[in-house]
Design an enzyme around this catalytic site. Structure first.
Site, PDB file in Angstrom:
ATOM      1  N   GLY A  18      11.406   3.246   5.753  1.00 34.30           N
ATOM      2  CA  GLY A  18       9.874   3.279   5.245  1.00 34.30           C
ATOM      3  C   GLY A  18       9.491   2.484   4.122  1.00 34.30           C
ATOM      4  O   GLY A  18      10.214   2.608   3.007  1.00 34.30           O
ATOM      5  N   GLY A  20       6.547   2.511   2.351  1.00 35.74           N
ATOM      6  CA  GLY A  20       5.324   2.850   1.545  1.00 35.74           C
ATOM      7  C   GLY A  20       5.539   3.150   0.108  1.00 35.74           C
ATOM      8  O   GLY A  20       6.781   2.368  -0.210  1.00 35.74           O
ATOM      9  N   PHE A  21       4.884   3.724  -0.744  1.00 33.52           N
ATOM     10  CA  PHE A  21       5.227   3.890  -2.103  1.00 33.52           C
ATOM     11  C   PHE A  21       6.660   4.244  -2.251  1.00 33.52           C
ATOM     12  O   PHE A  21       7.213   3.347  -3.033  1.00 33.52           O
ATOM     13  CB  PHE A  21       4.367   4.905  -2.780  1.00 33.52           C
ATOM     14  N   VAL A  88      11.606   2.655  13.476  1.00 35.40           N
ATOM     15  CA  VAL A  88      12.621   3.440  13.470  1.00 35.40           C
ATOM     16  C   VAL A  88      12.412   4.392  14.945  1.00 35.40           C
ATOM     17  O   VAL A  88      11.619   5.129  14.830  1.00 35.40           O
ATOM     18  CB  VAL A  88      12.799   4.209  12.090  1.00 35.40           C
ATOM     19  N   GLU A 185     -12.656  10.001  -0.441  1.00 36.52           N
ATOM     20  CA  GLU A 185     -12.932   8.795  -0.799  1.00 36.52           C
ATOM     21  C   GLU A 185     -13.689   7.886   0.386  1.00 36.52           C
ATOM     22  O   GLU A 185     -14.407   7.158  -0.006  1.00 36.52           O
ATOM     23  CB  GLU A 185     -11.682   7.934  -1.234  1.00 36.52           C
TER      24      GLU A 185
END
Ligand SMILES: Cc1cc2nc3c(=O)[nH]c(=O)nc-3n(C[C@H](O)[C@H](O)[C@H](O)COP(=O)(O)OP(=O)(O)OC[C@H]3O[C@@H](n4cnc5c(N)ncnc54)[C@H](O)[C@@H]3O)c2cc1C
Length: 322
Positions: A18, A20-21, A88, A185
């Protein structure tokens, strides 16, 4: 065609799943530390070869930012960590291997690991609501943000030449489901984009533009507490966003959003920001899961599975002091 490949087992293999952050933060730390060692290989596997700054996706949807502003190439961020851009498919803890597939070539690869970091994040969860997965747009990927921006503009184009007032109102109604960060948002972004673009569409009556936020709770942004949620509601309402509280979307059919309070909102656009669920890959693992997330201890290691950690949205920290 499916090929099988093996990694080299002569070095200690650290694999992060992964980008991401959470995964990138782990990879950046290991890039400065373990990856410098000659006897360690660190590999980051992620669907895309860039990391996405999700909190600014709405600004891409609004047209305030371009795609490169929110996408950071992994190969530029990480000097020593090997990047594998693939999907994955499964994690085999007995043989300590991860199965990866590459979308375009169909190539599959078994990647061995000694240490594994799970950072697979979450995916949009449409909650099985009829018509939503099929016809609504999520707001989790850069592709979805770009589609939303182009969709709003395309609808203004069509509305500007549509003679039928009912059809026109449907084209000009934008509904967002979910009053968390992503939904709030996004509704602000759509509202700004649609209303600010109207100056280029002199034939569209601004009173026909309707932007609606649907939220099941009593106040939006529950993560921030009531005071800030009420403040955000007031700001949105001043900008002409309608907010339906205590309401759920129960279906999206025949071009109308059906609400739990009985209202049917004819709308060409429904953005679903009503839920995410952790990566489905985890369901097939023997890890203890809590709401689909891997239960970890205070060091983020998975109990009973030494050398396996879970971080970010796919991890459940039940007791940070344990
Ligand atoms: C529009 C929007 C706005 C947001 N705003 C805020 C905010 O203001 N504040 C806040 O705190 N949070 C916000 N969030 C939530 C925040 O983005 C997440 O909490 C954060 O991204 C979680 O990071 P992560 O690394 O755990 O997972 P993710 O960011 O989801 O990263 C998971 C990574 O794993 C990859 N991946 C997943 N499955 C596979 C697979 N099978 N094979 C290969 N790769 C895979 C994905 O491609 C992705 O790169 C927002 C989210 C969205 C969508």
């Amino acid at each position: 065609m499916v090929h099988e490949m093996k990694g080299t087992a002569d070095k200690t293999q650290v694999v992060i799943l992964g980008g991401g952050f959470a995964g990138v933060e782990a990879a950046r730390y290991l890039d400065r530390t373990a990856a410098k060692r000659a006897d360690v290989d660190v590999t980051l596997v992620s669907r895309d070869n860039f990391t996405l700054f999700t909190p600014m996706l709405d600004e891409v949807a609004a047209g305030d930012l371009e795609v490169p502003h929110v996408c950071n190439p992994l190969r530029k961020l990480l000097r020593r960590v090997t990047i594998l851009s693939g999907d994955v498919k499964s994690i085999d803890l007995a043989s300590r291997q991860v199965k990866i597939s590459y979308a375009i070539s169909g190539l599959t690869r078994e990647l061995p690991f000694d240490y594994l970091v799970l950072a697979l994040g979450s995916e949009t969860n449409y909650l099985g609501i009829p018509g939503v997965a099929e016809h609504a747009l999520g707001i989790k990927t850069v592709g979805e943000a770009v589609m939303l921006r182009s969709g709003v503009i395309a609808l203004l184009e069509v509305a500007s030449v549509e003679p039928d007032p009912n059809r026109r109102r449907r084209l000009l109604t934008f509904v967002v489901a979910g009053g968390g960060f992503a939904g709030v948002e996004t509704v602000g972004a759509i509202n700004d984009l649609a209303r600010e673009s109207l100056r280029h569409y002199g034939k569209v009556d601004p009173r026909e533009v309707r932007v609606v936020l649907i939220h099941p709770g009593a106040v939006i942004l529950p993560e921030l507490g009531e005071a800030l949620g009420l403040y955000a509601q007031e700001k949105l309402r001043k900008r002409q966003v309608e907010i339906k509280l205590g309401t759920k979307v129960i279906a999206y059919a025949d071009g109308a959003v059906q609400c739990s309070d009985g209202e049917k909102i004819p709308a060409s656009t429904l953005v679903w920001a009503g839920g995410v669920s952790p990566s489905p890959i985890l369901k097939a693992t023997p890890f203890e899961l809590l709401k689909g997330r891997v239960v970890v201890d205070s060091t983020l290691e998975v109990p009973r599975f030494p050398g396996v950690w879970a971080v970010g949205d796919c991890a459940a920290i039940t007791d940070p002091t344990s």
